[in-house]
Design an enzyme around this catalytic site. Structure first.
Site, PDB file in Angstrom:
ATOM      1  N   PRO A  12       0.834  -1.201   0.000  1.00  0.00           N
ATOM      2  CA  PRO A  12       0.000   0.000   0.000  1.00  0.00           C
ATOM      3  C   PRO A  12       0.871   1.254   0.000  1.00  0.00           C
ATOM      4  CG  PRO A  12      -0.076  -1.098   2.138  1.00  0.00           C
ATOM      5  CD  PRO A  12       0.693  -1.990   1.226  1.00  0.00           C
ATOM      6  N   GLU A  13       0.477   2.238  -0.759  1.00  0.00           N
ATOM      7  CA  GLU A  13       1.198   3.499  -0.770  1.00  0.00           C
ATOM      8  C   GLU A  13       0.371   4.549  -0.033  1.00  0.00           C
ATOM      9  OE1 GLU A  13       3.153   4.702  -4.259  1.00  0.00           O
ATOM     10  OE2 GLU A  13       3.536   2.676  -4.974  1.00  0.00           O
ATOM     11  N   LYS A  68       3.479   6.735   5.057  1.00  0.00           N
ATOM     12  CA  LYS A  68       2.688   5.507   4.976  1.00  0.00           C
ATOM     13  C   LYS A  68       2.403   4.911   6.358  1.00  0.00           C
ATOM     14  CE  LYS A  68       5.292   4.446   0.877  1.00  0.00           C
ATOM     15  NZ  LYS A  68       6.119   3.418   0.257  1.00  0.00           N
ATOM     16  N   ARG A 121       1.677 -11.391   4.724  1.00  0.00           N
ATOM     17  CA  ARG A 121       3.132 -11.411   4.538  1.00  0.00           C
ATOM     18  C   ARG A 121       3.876 -11.199   5.858  1.00  0.00           C
ATOM     19  NH1 ARG A 121       4.502 -10.257  -0.885  1.00  0.00           N
ATOM     20  NH2 ARG A 121       6.647 -10.638  -0.297  1.00  0.00           N
ATOM     21  N   ARG A 272      14.314  -1.797  -8.284  1.00  0.00           N
ATOM     22  CA  ARG A 272      12.857  -1.640  -8.405  1.00  0.00           C
ATOM     23  C   ARG A 272      12.446  -1.566  -9.866  1.00  0.00           C
ATOM     24  NH1 ARG A 272      10.623   0.118  -3.595  1.00  0.00           N
ATOM     25  NH2 ARG A 272       8.751  -0.793  -4.498  1.00  0.00           N
TER      26      ARG A 272
END
Ligand SMILES: [Zn+2]
Length: 472
Positions: A12-13, A68, A121, A272
């Site tokens: 999630p950003e 975040k 996770r 990335r």
């Protein structure tokens, strides 16, 4: 989730976290905690027992967000800082519910409702602090200003002035600006027309202004759309994000740029996955790129030679293909793609096989284009901004290598003169023409800086090039 063989991060950003925050606020504000069960203490920073005991009898007064991070504020000066990392989620239940496998921390409220922290996770973290301390200690003390607020260009410029790392990497650094993740950095750089590999200290003030403005626009738009960019990220039970349909570039490798028609590329920046438009997003630290193309006998190598004399380094796609054919891994792949070779690599037999089989020819070309593209990009990258380079590529448009060029010159030639030239070079014209029917399409011509007809001798070609170079 696996897409095209690469792992797409579900992290999630900022907009997703903001969406979670708003959702939670609508569900748990004013709730009084009766019990806290930590089912996996590794997700708690500090002592898990102290954690749960401290929160009993607390009432949730407000929920805020920094970057975040989610921050729960309680009525007794306590603060809970929660980072969802990859897959963290909060599930609210309005009746007594049994925890499932991935529920790691359970909050039970006085009114028999509950809030479960769920994390498949298991990378998420929780930490307790107090109102007077939480902003002054890690992790929040390490954060730069939020990317969706008014950040001054002076601040950003100051942060980047000594940084030679790629701008993408710098913008992902939460200590510079908080809240930009992989997806939104790609979007922001695309909208700001900045190549992700541009050294951070080389991005000028005007472009940094664009970065800040676009970051704000993109993030706030995503927040308004209800967060999620990410297919498998659900801010809460039954809630999907809507923003992914609005992404311009992220995850769109090999798709066509809506602005210029070039093909989006994917590279890796500091590990990335990064998608960008090689045409719209220029790297100011890269050299000036001239591309030369045209049919056989049109004088490409003469033109390259001309540029070489004027200080350009030349990348020759034909030579590159020859070198590739020497590689064992390439030979093995060619043998797999062209069945007719019967397991024996031979250039003459390869040519014959390709004349006969168009499908195999297309497959082989697609494979080779990819490799030559990579080599061409490495060649450009290995030169500095003050350098000038020429890419001599017969199939410039088909291979999409044209997207790297600042200038494109197509050499054209009268068919009759072409035949004469090839005869003098001892080339089997019919066979050659069969293999190379289309050098470029009429629509590709529009991309060219100039089409140079080369029906005369070397001197007249060079005088035409002189004119072009002098006019610049
Ligand atoms: Zn573009």
């Amino acid at each position: 989730m696996v897409v095209h063989g690469t792992i797409v991060s579900n992290m999630p950003e900022l907009p997703e976290v903001e969406t979670v925050k708003r959702l939670l606020a609508s569900q748990v504000l004013g709730k009084h905690i009766m019990n806290v069960d930590v089912l996996r203490s590794k997700n708690i920073e500090g002592d898990a027992k102290v954690f749960s005991e401290s929160l009993i009898d607390c009432t949730i007064e407000s929920i805020s967000r920094r970057g975040k991070f989610l921050i729960f504020h309680f009525d007794n000066n306590l603060v809970l800082i929660s980072h969802l990392r990859m897959e963290g989620k909060y599930f609210y239940y309005d009746k007594i519910t049994k925890p499932s496998k991935h529920d790691l921390v359970l909050f039970g409220f006085e009114d028999n409702t509950s809030l479960f922290y769920n994390d498949t996770r298991r990378f998420g973290t929780m930490k307790l602090s107090t109102e007077d301390k939480y902003l002054k200690e890690p992790p929040l003390s390490n954060l730069g200003p939020d990317a969706n607020t008014d950040v001054s260009v002076k601040y950003l410029k100051g942060c980047l002035k000594n940084k030679r790392i790629p701008i993408k990497q710098a913008l992902l650094d939460q200590s510079i600006i908080a809240g930009l993740g992989n997806i939104y950095v790609d979007e922001v750089l695309f909208l700001s027309k900045i190549h992700p590999l541009t050294p951070a200290n080389r991005v000028d003030e005007k472009s940094l202004k664009l970065v800040l403005a676009n970051a704000k626009i993109v993030l706030n738009k995503a927040i308004d759309a209800g967060g999620s960019t990410i297919k498998s990220y659900h801010p809460g039970k039954g809630i999907d994000g809507n923003f992914q349909s609005e992404l311009n570039v992220y995850g769109k490798k090999n798709e066509i740029c809506p602005i210029c028609g070039a093909t989006f590329r994917k590279i890796f920046v500091n590990g990335r996955g990064t998608t960008f438009c090689p045409h719209c997003q220029k790297n100011v630290a890269m050299p000036h790129v001239v591309a030369i193309t045209g049919p056989i006998g049109s004088g490409k190598s003469l033109a390259s030679e001309y540029f070489r004399k004027h200080g350009y380094d030349v990348f020759n796609a034909d030579a590159c293909v020859h070198a590739l054919y020497e590689r064992k891994d390439v030979q093995e792949r060619v043998l797999k793609l062209v069945k007719e070779l019967n397991g024996k690599f031979d250039k003459k037999a390869l040519k014959d096989a390709l004349v006969k089989n168009k499908k195999e020819k297309q497959k082989l070309e697609d494979y080779l284009y990819r490799l030559v593209d990579e080599e061409a990009f490495n060649f450009i990258k290995s030169h500095k901004e003050k350098d000038k380079v020429v890419l001599e590529v017969p199939l410039l448009f088909q291979s999409h290598i044209c997207d790297y060029a600042d200038e494109i010159y197509i050499l054209s030639i009268d068919k009759k003169i072409q035949k004469e030239r090839l005869q003098s070079r001892n080339i089997n014209i019919d066979e050659y023409l069969k293999l190379n029917e289309s050098y470029y399409l009429q629509e590709d011509k529009k991309k060219a800086t100039a089409v140079i007809s080369n029906d005369g001798d070397v001197a007249s070609l060079y005088s035409k090039l002189d004119k072009i170079i002098c006019d610049k």
